[in-house]
Design a protein around this motif. Structure first.
Motif, mmCIF file in Angstrom:
data_model
loop_
_atom_site.group_PDB
_atom_site.id
_atom_site.type_symbol
_atom_site.label_atom_id
_atom_site.label_comp_id
_atom_site.label_asym_id
_atom_site.label_seq_id
_atom_site.Cartn_x
_atom_site.Cartn_y
_atom_site.Cartn_z
ATOM 1 N N ALA A 299 -1.634 -6.444 4.997
ATOM 2 C CA ALA A 299 -0.349 -5.950 5.484
ATOM 3 C C ALA A 299 0.509 -5.508 4.304
ATOM 4 O O ALA A 299 0.565 -6.181 3.269
ATOM 5 C CB ALA A 299 0.363 -7.043 6.273
ATOM 6 N N GLY A 300 1.156 -4.383 4.465
ATOM 7 C CA GLY A 300 2.064 -3.896 3.437
ATOM 8 C C GLY A 300 1.423 -3.037 2.369
ATOM 9 O O GLY A 300 2.132 -2.475 1.529
ATOM 10 N N LEU A 301 0.101 -2.931 2.365
ATOM 11 C CA LEU A 301 -0.574 -2.111 1.369
ATOM 12 C C LEU A 301 -0.487 -0.645 1.796
ATOM 13 O O LEU A 301 -0.953 -0.274 2.874
ATOM 14 C CB LEU A 301 -2.034 -2.537 1.235
ATOM 15 C CG LEU A 301 -2.838 -1.908 0.098
ATOM 16 C CD1 LEU A 301 -2.225 -2.261 -1.250
ATOM 17 C CD2 LEU A 301 -4.293 -2.372 0.160
ATOM 18 N N VAL A 302 0.110 0.171 0.952
ATOM 19 C CA VAL A 302 0.388 1.568 1.302
ATOM 20 C C VAL A 302 -0.709 2.467 0.739
ATOM 21 O O VAL A 302 -0.955 2.479 -0.473
ATOM 22 C CB VAL A 302 1.760 1.998 0.749
ATOM 23 C CG1 VAL A 302 2.030 3.467 1.088
ATOM 24 C CG2 VAL A 302 2.854 1.109 1.316
ATOM 25 N N PRO B 112 -3.584 2.182 11.881
ATOM 26 C CA PRO B 112 -3.733 1.143 10.858
ATOM 27 C C PRO B 112 -5.203 0.829 10.582
ATOM 28 O O PRO B 112 -6.054 0.939 11.462
ATOM 29 C CB PRO B 112 -3.019 -0.062 11.469
ATOM 30 C CG PRO B 112 -3.074 0.173 12.956
ATOM 31 C CD PRO B 112 -2.998 1.655 13.134
#
Length: 247
Positions: free
Chosen positions: A215-218, A209
């Motif tokens: 958070a959640g950003l791809v 990471p």
């Protein structure tokens, strides 16, 4: 439908002239190869965005005469806009103005060093530029920015900036305040332009990471860059194995 131009600002890759700060650890020919991978991966991301109907992809490039080599790295529907002369600020300003002059309601210039930049961040930038006069920025970890987007030319935004220093982002915000230009700051990302950031790229491609990313950003898969990293690792491992066997 009104469209936003989304452009990579880039230099057509050539050994000894591309991504030279990546050598070492990369050899000059590897610097040119990975530069080509970055451009191909970023342009693929932009092409995905353009397929949604309200964006068009471009390369704002240099040098003149390198169009054939550059086109081979880009999707077939990408436009080409030649960079102007001067420092980076002058080239950014002209690039934005040239793209807007083509009839777009907004223009985004993306650096060519961020192959895994998430499409979702560019999607946000496109949406924001269709709705008013503002500057849209993605901060970079080195103190610059990953991309800048405008719906109108604002030369003052790029004036008297000490480019390639940690002061770029801070001073850009000051320039925006000088002219009362609203600023929208989107998710930060990083540039791959030295040994430390190349190591960060390797860790990201290994699935670790990114501590700075929301958070959640791809991230984008950056298939060509990932393949380059795998090939280079395999070649280094083979060389080390051969040297160990000869010792």
């Amino acid at each position: 439908m009104s469209t936003v131009a989304v452009a990579i600002i880039c230099k057509t890759p050539a050994p000894g002239k591309s991504k030279t700060r990546l050598s070492p650890p990369l050899r000059p020919e590897e610097c040119a190869e990975i530069s080509a991978c970055f451009i191909a991966d970023l342009s693929a991301t932009i092409a995905e965005l353009a397929a949604e109907g309200d964006a068009e992809g471009y390369a704002v490039y240099t040098p003149a005469g390198s169009e054939g080599a550059l086109t081979r790295l880009l999707p077939p529907d990408f436009g080409l806009v030649l960079q102007g002369d001067g420092d980076l600020g002058q080239r950014l300003d002209k690039g934005i103005a040239d793209l807007l002059a083509l009839g777009h309601v907004g223009a985004i210039l993306v650096n060519s060093d961020s192959p895994t930049l998430p499409k979702a961040v560019l999607r946000q930038a496109v949406d924001l530029l269709k709705d008013g006069d503002r500057v849209v920025l993605s901060p970079a970890l080195d103190g610059g920015y990953t991309f800048v987007g405008l719906s109108r030319p604002h030369p003052h935004l790029f004036a008297d900036i000490p480019w390639s220093t940690p002061e770029v982002y801070r001073l850009t915000l000051e320039r925006a305040r000088d002219i009362a230009l609203p600023v929208v700051e989107l998710a930060p990302w990083y540039d791959v332009d030295d040994a430390a950031s190349y190591a960060l790229l390797e860790r990201e491609l290994d699935g670790l990471p990114l501590t700075f990313a929301p958070a959640g950003l791809v991230r984008q898969p950056a298939a060509r860059t990932a393949a380059f990293v795998r090939r280079r690792r395999a070649a280094l491992a083979a060389t080390q194995h051969a040297q160990a066997g000869a010792a």
